[in-house]
Design a protein around this motif. Structure first.
Motif, PDB file in Angstrom:
ATOM      1  N   LYS A  16      -8.699  -6.105  45.061  1.00  0.00           N
ATOM      2  CA  LYS A  16      -8.814  -6.144  43.606  1.00  0.00           C
ATOM      3  C   LYS A  16     -10.037  -6.976  43.246  1.00  0.00           C
ATOM      4  N   ASN A  17     -10.929  -6.353  42.491  1.00  0.00           N
ATOM      5  CA  ASN A  17     -12.161  -7.015  42.065  1.00  0.00           C
ATOM      6  C   ASN A  17     -12.225  -6.870  40.553  1.00  0.00           C
ATOM      7  N   GLY A  18     -11.596  -7.810  39.838  1.00  0.00           N
ATOM      8  CA  GLY A  18     -11.465  -7.670  38.393  1.00  0.00           C
ATOM      9  C   GLY A  18     -10.548  -6.488  38.110  1.00  0.00           C
ATOM     10  N   PHE A  19     -11.058  -5.527  37.342  1.00  0.00           N
ATOM     11  CA  PHE A  19     -10.262  -4.332  37.051  1.00  0.00           C
ATOM     12  C   PHE A  19     -10.542  -3.219  38.050  1.00  0.00           C
ATOM     13  N   LYS A  20     -11.479  -3.448  38.953  1.00  0.00           N
ATOM     14  CA  LYS A  20     -11.866  -2.437  39.930  1.00  0.00           C
ATOM     15  C   LYS A  20     -11.062  -2.618  41.214  1.00  0.00           C
ATOM     16  N   ALA A  21     -10.576  -1.513  41.762  1.00  0.00           N
ATOM     17  CA  ALA A  21      -9.895  -1.548  43.053  1.00  0.00           C
ATOM     18  C   ALA A  21     -10.844  -0.964  44.089  1.00  0.00           C
ATOM     19  N   VAL A  22     -11.070  -1.704  45.168  1.00  0.00           N
ATOM     20  CA  VAL A  22     -11.964  -1.244  46.227  1.00  0.00           C
ATOM     21  C   VAL A  22     -11.102  -0.796  47.404  1.00  0.00           C
ATOM     22  N   PRO A  23     -10.961   0.532  47.613  1.00  0.00           N
ATOM     23  CA  PRO A  23     -10.121   1.022  48.706  1.00  0.00           C
ATOM     24  C   PRO A  23     -10.739   0.746  50.075  1.00  0.00           C
ATOM     25  N   GLY A  24      -9.870   0.499  51.036  1.00  0.00           N
ATOM     26  CA  GLY A  24     -10.337   0.261  52.394  1.00  0.00           C
ATOM     27  C   GLY A  24      -9.174  -0.075  53.302  1.00  0.00           C
ATOM     28  N   LYS A  25      -9.476  -0.810  54.370  1.00  0.00           N
ATOM     29  CA  LYS A  25      -8.460  -1.233  55.321  1.00  0.00           C
ATOM     30  C   LYS A  25      -8.506  -2.748  55.452  1.00  0.00           C
ATOM     31  N   LEU A  26      -7.323  -3.328  55.635  1.00  0.00           N
ATOM     32  CA  LEU A  26      -7.198  -4.774  55.802  1.00  0.00           C
ATOM     33  C   LEU A  26      -6.761  -5.046  57.240  1.00  0.00           C
ATOM     34  N   TYR A  27      -7.413  -6.030  57.849  1.00  0.00           N
ATOM     35  CA  TYR A  27      -7.122  -6.397  59.237  1.00  0.00           C
ATOM     36  C   TYR A  27      -6.785  -7.881  59.304  1.00  0.00           C
ATOM     37  N   THR A  29      -6.429 -10.960  62.106  1.00  0.00           N
ATOM     38  CA  THR A  29      -6.636 -11.434  63.477  1.00  0.00           C
ATOM     39  C   THR A  29      -6.128 -12.871  63.541  1.00  0.00           C
ATOM     40  N   LYS A  30      -6.305 -13.522  64.678  1.00  0.00           N
ATOM     41  CA  LYS A  30      -5.865 -14.917  64.813  1.00  0.00           C
ATOM     42  C   LYS A  30      -6.695 -15.862  63.957  1.00  0.00           C
ATOM     43  N   THR A  31      -7.888 -15.428  63.545  1.00  0.00           N
ATOM     44  CA  THR A  31      -8.778 -16.336  62.819  1.00  0.00           C
ATOM     45  C   THR A  31      -9.274 -15.798  61.481  1.00  0.00           C
ATOM     46  N   TYR A  32      -9.108 -14.498  61.223  1.00  0.00           N
ATOM     47  CA  TYR A  32      -9.658 -13.890  60.008  1.00  0.00           C
ATOM     48  C   TYR A  32      -8.697 -12.889  59.366  1.00  0.00           C
ATOM     49  N   ILE A  33      -8.908 -12.692  58.067  1.00  0.00           N
ATOM     50  CA  ILE A  33      -8.390 -11.525  57.355  1.00  0.00           C
ATOM     51  C   ILE A  33      -9.645 -10.796  56.888  1.00  0.00           C
ATOM     52  N   VAL A  34      -9.759  -9.521  57.241  1.00  0.00           N
ATOM     53  CA  VAL A  34     -10.971  -8.756  56.960  1.00  0.00           C
ATOM     54  C   VAL A  34     -10.618  -7.506  56.161  1.00  0.00           C
ATOM     55  N   HIS A  35     -11.351  -7.273  55.072  1.00  0.00           N
ATOM     56  CA  HIS A  35     -11.211  -6.037  54.304  1.00  0.00           C
ATOM     57  C   HIS A  35     -12.474  -5.217  54.514  1.00  0.00           C
ATOM     58  N   LYS A  36     -12.299  -4.040  55.118  1.00  0.00           N
ATOM     59  CA  LYS A  36     -13.426  -3.123  55.327  1.00  0.00           C
ATOM     60  C   LYS A  36     -13.290  -1.994  54.316  1.00  0.00           C
ATOM     61  N   PRO A  37     -14.218  -1.935  53.352  1.00  0.00           N
ATOM     62  CA  PRO A  37     -14.119  -0.912  52.315  1.00  0.00           C
ATOM     63  C   PRO A  37     -14.459   0.475  52.846  1.00  0.00           C
ATOM     64  N   ASN A  38     -13.898   1.503  52.200  1.00  0.00           N
ATOM     65  CA  ASN A  38     -14.208   2.886  52.560  1.00  0.00           C
ATOM     66  C   ASN A  38     -15.630   3.241  52.153  1.00  0.00           C
ATOM     67  N   ASP A  39     -16.091   2.669  51.067  1.00  0.00           N
ATOM     68  CA  ASP A  39     -17.395   2.999  50.497  1.00  0.00           C
ATOM     69  C   ASP A  39     -18.450   2.026  51.019  1.00  0.00           C
ATOM     70  N   TYR A  40     -19.552   2.559  51.491  1.00  0.00           N
ATOM     71  CA  TYR A  40     -20.613   1.718  52.065  1.00  0.00           C
ATOM     72  C   TYR A  40     -21.268   0.803  51.038  1.00  0.00           C
ATOM     73  N   PHE A  41     -21.097   1.098  49.749  1.00  0.00           N
ATOM     74  CA  PHE A  41     -21.732   0.295  48.712  1.00  0.00           C
ATOM     75  C   PHE A  41     -20.988  -1.010  48.445  1.00  0.00           C
ATOM     76  N   ASP A  42     -19.722  -1.057  48.830  1.00  0.00           N
ATOM     77  CA  ASP A  42     -18.932  -2.275  48.629  1.00  0.00           C
ATOM     78  C   ASP A  42     -19.043  -3.148  49.875  1.00  0.00           C
ATOM     79  N   GLU A  43     -19.026  -4.452  49.656  1.00  0.00           N
ATOM     80  CA  GLU A  43     -19.186  -5.388  50.773  1.00  0.00           C
ATOM     81  C   GLU A  43     -17.882  -5.637  51.505  1.00  0.00           C
ATOM     82  N   GLU A  44     -18.005  -5.835  52.814  1.00  0.00           N
ATOM     83  CA  GLU A  44     -16.869  -6.233  53.630  1.00  0.00           C
ATOM     84  C   GLU A  44     -16.506  -7.668  53.251  1.00  0.00           C
ATOM     85  N   ILE A  45     -15.210  -7.955  53.205  1.00  0.00           N
ATOM     86  CA  ILE A  45     -14.746  -9.305  52.898  1.00  0.00           C
ATOM     87  C   ILE A  45     -14.192  -9.915  54.180  1.00  0.00           C
TER      88      ILE A  45
END
Length: 110
Positions: A16-27, A29-45
């Protein structure tokens, strides 16, 4: 993310980015939570668990009432906040609890 980390839990998630929803996958790990967006224009978190203050499950509000348990909310030590709309919130919280417990950081789960 440069290094390959062992994924403990993963699933579809909208960042959730304000009112915008950025679809992707959430991962998780032992040290990170990573959101990889489906769209190349959105940044990985990439969220380092070292920088997390609290992680909790939140319900989506409909007409002002908290009804659907489907949000993973992450408060950072920096004051920043992230929200991810996930499927099977309970399973996500269980996986996060196990990781935090193994790190001796159970207090980070609200």
């Amino acid at each position: 993310m440069e290094e390959e980390l062992e994924v403990i839990h993963k699933g579809l998630a909208n960042a959730k980015n304000g009112f915008k929803a950025v679809p992707g996958k959430l991962y998780l790990t032992k040290t990170y939570i990573v959101h990889k967006p489906n769209d190349y224009f959105d940044e990985e978190i990439n969220i380092s668990l070292d920088s997390v203050r609290k992680i909790r499950g939140v319900r989506t509000k409909i007409l002002g009432k908290a009804l659907i348990p489907n949000i993973l909310e992450i408060d950072m030590i920096s004051g920043e906040k992230y929200q991810f709309v996930v499927n099977k919130q309970k399973k996500w919280l269980e996986a996060v609890a196990k990781v935090l417990e193994s790190r001796g950081e159970s207090q980070k789960l609200a």
